[in-house]
Design a protein around this motif. Structure first.
Motif, short mmCIF file in Angstrom:
data_model
loop_
_atom_site.label_atom_id
_atom_site.label_comp_id
_atom_site.label_asym_id
_atom_site.label_seq_id
_atom_site.Cartn_x
_atom_site.Cartn_y
_atom_site.Cartn_z
N VAL A 108 0.91 -1.15 0.08
CA VAL A 108 0.01 0.13 0.06
C VAL A 108 0.88 1.12 -0.06
O VAL A 108 1.89 1.45 0.71
CB VAL A 108 -0.78 0.07 1.47
CG1 VAL A 108 -1.74 1.37 1.26
CG2 VAL A 108 -1.91 -1.23 1.06
N ASP A 112 -2.29 5.81 -1.75
CA ASP A 112 -3.56 5.08 -1.50
C ASP A 112 -4.12 5.33 -0.18
O ASP A 112 -5.20 5.58 -0.14
CB ASP A 112 -3.05 3.55 -1.57
CG ASP A 112 -2.49 2.86 -2.67
OD1 ASP A 112 -2.86 3.40 -3.74
OD2 ASP A 112 -1.57 1.91 -2.58
N ILE A 113 -3.17 5.60 0.73
CA ILE A 113 -3.88 5.90 2.14
C ILE A 113 -4.47 7.26 2.13
O ILE A 113 -5.35 7.43 3.06
CB ILE A 113 -2.63 5.70 3.09
CG1 ILE A 113 -1.95 4.49 3.27
CG2 ILE A 113 -3.21 6.37 4.46
CD1 ILE A 113 -3.10 3.19 3.90
N LEU A 140 2.18 -1.77 4.48
CA LEU A 140 2.35 -0.46 4.64
C LEU A 140 3.48 -0.06 5.13
O LEU A 140 4.11 -0.61 6.12
CB LEU A 140 1.05 0.31 5.08
CG LEU A 140 0.66 -0.09 6.69
CD1 LEU A 140 0.28 1.21 7.19
CD2 LEU A 140 -0.26 -1.08 6.38
N LEU A 145 2.55 6.46 6.11
CA LEU A 145 1.53 6.85 7.21
C LEU A 145 1.99 8.24 7.47
O LEU A 145 1.15 8.93 8.06
CB LEU A 145 1.85 5.90 8.22
CG LEU A 145 1.57 4.40 8.03
CD1 LEU A 145 1.96 3.73 9.39
CD2 LEU A 145 0.11 4.16 7.85
N SER A 152 -4.98 8.00 8.26
CA SER A 152 -4.50 6.58 8.05
C SER A 152 -5.07 5.43 9.11
O SER A 152 -5.61 4.35 8.46
CB SER A 152 -3.08 6.39 8.05
OG SER A 152 -2.43 7.18 7.25
N GLN A 155 -8.69 4.75 7.73
CA GLN A 155 -8.82 3.97 6.60
C GLN A 155 -8.55 2.57 7.07
O GLN A 155 -9.23 1.78 6.80
CB GLN A 155 -7.75 4.49 5.57
CG GLN A 155 -8.18 5.74 4.83
CD GLN A 155 -8.78 5.59 3.52
OE1 GLN A 155 -9.52 4.61 3.50
NE2 GLN A 155 -8.66 6.30 2.65
N LEU A 156 -7.58 2.50 7.82
CA LEU A 156 -7.05 1.16 8.20
C LEU A 156 -7.80 0.31 9.29
O LEU A 156 -8.01 -0.75 9.09
CB LEU A 156 -5.58 1.29 8.77
CG LEU A 156 -4.52 1.66 7.93
CD1 LEU A 156 -3.04 1.78 8.60
CD2 LEU A 156 -4.52 0.64 6.35
#
Length: 274
Positions: A108, A112-113, A140, A145, A152, A155-156
């Motif tokens: 990732v 993307d994040i 990741l 991050l 982040s 999302q995670l």
């Protein structure tokens, strides 16, 4: 107004980015983006547990372009998200045909994040391909991050709630912000190869590995060692309690068809080591 030289530089850069965008679009259409698979094994019994997807661009003029350079080019051309989704779709499609106990690891990026719809888009791809979220690990790096840690985490957390696994990649290669271990829903720490290179001959290297594994164990996070190239390194990470490993000692990255055959051979006990 910018000086003439700076304007020319800006124009040249924009034209170059437009060229890369066009070349990437062609690469998607013509299948020039290849996904290779680096097998991953259990430290306990050397059992194949899955593979990490590694993207390559087989450029007709520039030759093979590795993942890091390819994603850097895509980022400058504004195509990073599209590239990630293309690679994810290809890799998940391949992995859908693997034995159900084998997992897939996807890298990732920071882009993307940062994308607000990343979690939703990835979940959609997983659902469309009927891939079990529990078989997917997202790797990741700290670099991915640092832009927006709060975003982040949001999302995670959503992806973890879907059942996906999360790994902090290249651990030990950067500045090692241990705060991430407190706020991120991590399942794995993936040691950078620099953390295992000296563990056979360097007492301090071994002591650091031992401390990291102990810390991870206290947090209920499994440790993956990458870059295992010697039998003595494997023996060391196994003795210190790492859960999984990958590296050229057992297997190099391979294309989808070769990995499928390799996995079948592992099941029947006929695969060669090396």
């Amino acid at each position: 107004m910018l000086p003439i030289r700076e304007r020319r530089t800006s124009i040249d850069r924009r034209k170059n980015d437009e060229t890369v965008a066009a070349e990437l679009a062609t690469a998607f259409a013509r299948g020039q983006i290849e996904v290779l698979y680096q097998p991953q094994f259990s430290c306990d019994d050397d059992r194949l547990v899955g593979a990490e997807a590694l993207a390559r661009w087989n450029h007709p003029l520039r030759g093979q372009i590795g993942a890091e350079a390819m994603f850097a080019l895509a980022g400058r051309a504004g195509m990073s998200e599209r590239l990630t989704r293309h690679v994810a779709t290809c890799a998940l499609g391949d992995a859908a045909d693997w034995a159900p106990h084998l997992t897939l690891s996807l890298n990732v990026t920071a882009a993307d994040i940062a994308a607000p719809d990343f979690a939703e888009a990835l979940t959609t791809i997983v659902d469309k391909l009927s891939f079990s979220p529990g078989r997917l690990t997202l790797e990741l790096t700290e670099h991915a991050l640092v832009r927006d840690i709060e975003g982040s985490v949001c999302q995670l957390n959503r992806l973890a709630a879907e059942g996906m696994r999360l790994a902090l990649d290249d651990f030990g290669a950067g500045f090692c912000n241990f705060g991430y271990l407190k706020v991120l829903p991590l399942h794995y720490l993936k040691l950078d190869r620099s953390m295992v290179e000296g563990i056979v001959s360097g007492p301090r290297d071994l002591a650091i590995l031992r401390a990291i594994v102990a810390m991870a164990g206290a947090l209920d996070i499994a440790v993956i060692a990458e870059g295992i190239e010697r039998t003595a390194q494997l023996a060391a990470v196994r003795a210190e309690g790492c859960a999984f490993y990958q590296g050229f000692l057992r297997a190099r990255p391979m294309d989808a068809q070769t990995f499928a055959a390799f996995a079948r051979d592992q099941e029947t006990g006929t695969a060669a080591i090396g």
